[in-house]
Design an enzyme around this catalytic site. Structure first.
Site, mmCIF file in Angstrom:
data_model
loop_
_atom_site.group_PDB
_atom_site.id
_atom_site.type_symbol
_atom_site.label_atom_id
_atom_site.label_comp_id
_atom_site.label_asym_id
_atom_site.label_seq_id
_atom_site.Cartn_x
_atom_site.Cartn_y
_atom_site.Cartn_z
ATOM 1 N N HIS A 26 -24.384 -24.690 -7.114
ATOM 2 C CA HIS A 26 -23.750 -24.479 -8.426
ATOM 3 C C HIS A 26 -24.583 -23.440 -9.192
ATOM 4 O O HIS A 26 -25.176 -23.737 -10.239
ATOM 5 C CB HIS A 26 -23.672 -25.804 -9.185
ATOM 6 C CG HIS A 26 -22.744 -25.778 -10.363
ATOM 7 N ND1 HIS A 26 -21.955 -24.691 -10.693
ATOM 8 C CD2 HIS A 26 -22.471 -26.725 -11.317
ATOM 9 C CE1 HIS A 26 -21.248 -24.968 -11.773
ATOM 10 N NE2 HIS A 26 -21.546 -26.186 -12.174
ATOM 11 N N ASP A 46 -27.612 -35.494 -13.199
ATOM 12 C CA ASP A 46 -26.217 -35.142 -12.924
ATOM 13 C C ASP A 46 -25.520 -36.441 -12.507
ATOM 14 O O ASP A 46 -26.182 -37.468 -12.281
ATOM 15 C CB ASP A 46 -26.192 -34.091 -11.794
ATOM 16 C CG ASP A 46 -24.785 -33.582 -11.471
ATOM 17 O OD1 ASP A 46 -23.849 -33.844 -12.244
ATOM 18 O OD2 ASP A 46 -24.630 -32.921 -10.424
ATOM 19 N N CYS A 84 -25.934 -31.187 -16.662
ATOM 20 C CA CYS A 84 -24.917 -30.130 -16.516
ATOM 21 C C CYS A 84 -23.590 -30.526 -17.144
ATOM 22 O O CYS A 84 -22.801 -29.660 -17.509
ATOM 23 C CB CYS A 84 -24.740 -29.785 -15.044
ATOM 24 S SG CYS A 84 -24.314 -31.209 -14.028
HETATM 25 N N1 CP Z 1 -21.116 -28.278 -15.625
HETATM 26 C C1 CP Z 1 -19.910 -27.942 -15.162
HETATM 27 O O1 CP Z 1 -19.772 -27.194 -14.186
HETATM 28 O O2 CP Z 1 -18.874 -28.473 -15.845
HETATM 29 P P1 CP Z 1 -17.341 -28.420 -15.441
HETATM 30 O O3 CP Z 1 -17.164 -29.253 -14.210
HETATM 31 O O4 CP Z 1 -16.616 -28.969 -16.632
HETATM 32 O O5 CP Z 1 -16.972 -26.980 -15.169
HETATM 33 N N1 NVA Z 2 -22.523 -32.466 -8.950
HETATM 34 C C1 NVA Z 2 -21.366 -32.433 -9.808
HETATM 35 C C2 NVA Z 2 -21.470 -31.299 -10.772
HETATM 36 C C3 NVA Z 2 -20.353 -31.214 -11.769
HETATM 37 C C4 NVA Z 2 -20.500 -30.043 -12.689
HETATM 38 C C5 NVA Z 2 -20.119 -32.323 -8.971
HETATM 39 O O1 NVA Z 2 -20.118 -31.546 -7.993
HETATM 40 O O2 NVA Z 2 -19.141 -33.008 -9.257
#
Ligand code: CP
Ligand code: NVA
Length: 335
Positions: free
Chosen positions: A138, A235, A278
């Site tokens: 990410h 997270d 996040c």
């Molecule tokens: N942190 C983040 O990526 O949030 P969303 O899933 O809302 O895009």
């Molecule tokens: N680890 C989480 C991040 C969300 C922004 C996911 O992949 O769902």
């Protein structure tokens, strides 16, 4: 006047390894300049006549809207393409869709499952491709995290310690480890042995950190791992696409919840200490998912505490994504 390194033009962001350590700092500086200009009420035109495709296989609040606003703020256009509306991967190969979309759009941001989809888009579209989250990485998130750290601790992050507590092998944990290593932040990934990050990734991150005078380490006991931390980060325990693992994760990660007692154990509460996440977060019972469980990865008092910077961090998604768009496809003559 907004300027940026011309070497950043047309560059992909598949993972953080697509940028040198120095280029990452340059991108953060560009994001800071773009934020200052927006805060001053000045509208830009750096993405005038630029069209950006946003392909989303997974849900999103921040990334999707950060992209839309970033493009519009600079006179550009972003088109949201939901996987159900386009043939992408279903009735047309990713390779063919990439070649078609690359003829229309100036850049493509992808959020979805497989890292290989980002790689294929980058290989075949002929335009810059940004990874807006895959199962493995990410990277756009980490620019926002680093920007938030710089807002709180200054531009030189050497000597600052960030401890990620939770699912140690997910996309955010992996990218955060690389982002910290590349910018000289001491990084600890505190996670149960069942959720340890990929050992090759850890070895590589340690190498990068050593070069930058910082450290990367893995711990399993949150009580000792957090000592001396300037930032605790967590997270969700169950990432998108892993819903079948929910019960197992709740059991494994319950001792890794970030609560006030854990924050106190850093020894920095009331001083140089912030909390980051996040988002989205389960910090109360006000979601469908957490209505019966209550707070999961972070307690509500920590989430809402004066030292929590989660909404600055969310805002910074927009400034940093704007910097990525502008540097890759922006018009420097409109700076
Ligand atoms: N942190 C983040 O990526 O949030 P969303 O899933 O809302 O895009
Ligand atoms: N680890 C989480 C991040 C969300 C922004 C996911 O992949 O769902």
């Amino acid at each position: 006047m907004i300027t940026w390194n011309p070497a950043l033009a047309k560059r992909h962001l598949r993972t953080l390894h697509d940028f040198t350590d120095e280029e990452m700092i340059q991108l953060l500086e560009l994001a800071e300049a773009l934020k200052a200009r927006k805060d001053a009420g000045i509208r830009g035109d750096l993405l005038h006549r630029r069209n950006i495709a946003l392909i989303f296989e997974k849900g999103s609040t921040r990334t999707r809207n950060a992209c839309l606003v970033a493009a519009q703020d600079e006179g550009g256009n972003a088109e949201y393409l939901n996987q159900h509306d386009i043939h992408f991967g279903h009735k047309e190969s990713v390779k063919d869709s990439a070649r078609v979309l690359g003829r229309f759009f100036d850049g493509i941001l992808f959020r979805g499952f497989r890292q290989d989809t980002v790689e294929q888009l980058a290989r075949f579209s002929g335009v810059p491709v940004w990874n807006g989250l895959t199962d493995d990485h990410h990277p756009t998130q980490i620019f926002a995290d680093l920007m938030t750290l710089r807002q709180n601790f200054g531009k030189d992050l050497h000597g600052r310690k960030i401890v990620y507590v939770g699912d140690g092998r997910n996309n955010v944990a992996t990218s955060l480890m690389f982002g910290c290593a590349k910018t000289g932040v001491d990084f600890v990934n505190c996670t149960p042995t069942e959720l340890l990050p990929n050992p090759d990734d850890v070895r590589y991150a340690i190498e990068i950190a050593q070069k930058n005078g910082s450290s990367v380490s893995i711990e399993t006991d949150p009580k000792t791992a957090v000592r001396g931390a300037n930032c605790l980060y967590t997270d969700v325990w169950v990432s998108m696409g892993e819903e079948a693992k929910q019960a197992e994760r709740m059991r494994m990660l319950r001792p890794y919840q970030i609560n006030m007692e854990l924050c106190e154990r850093t020894g920095n509460l009331g001083g140089d200490f912030i909390f980051l996440h996040c988002l989205p977060a389960f910090h109360d019972c006000e979601t469908e998912f957490s209505k019966d469980t209550g707070a999961l990865e972070v307690t509500d008092d920590v989430f809402e505490a004066p030292f929590s910077r989660v909404f600055d961090e969310a805002e910074n998604r927009m400034h940093t994504i704007k910097a990525l768009f502008v540097s890759a496809i922006g018009d420097p003559s409109k700076g």
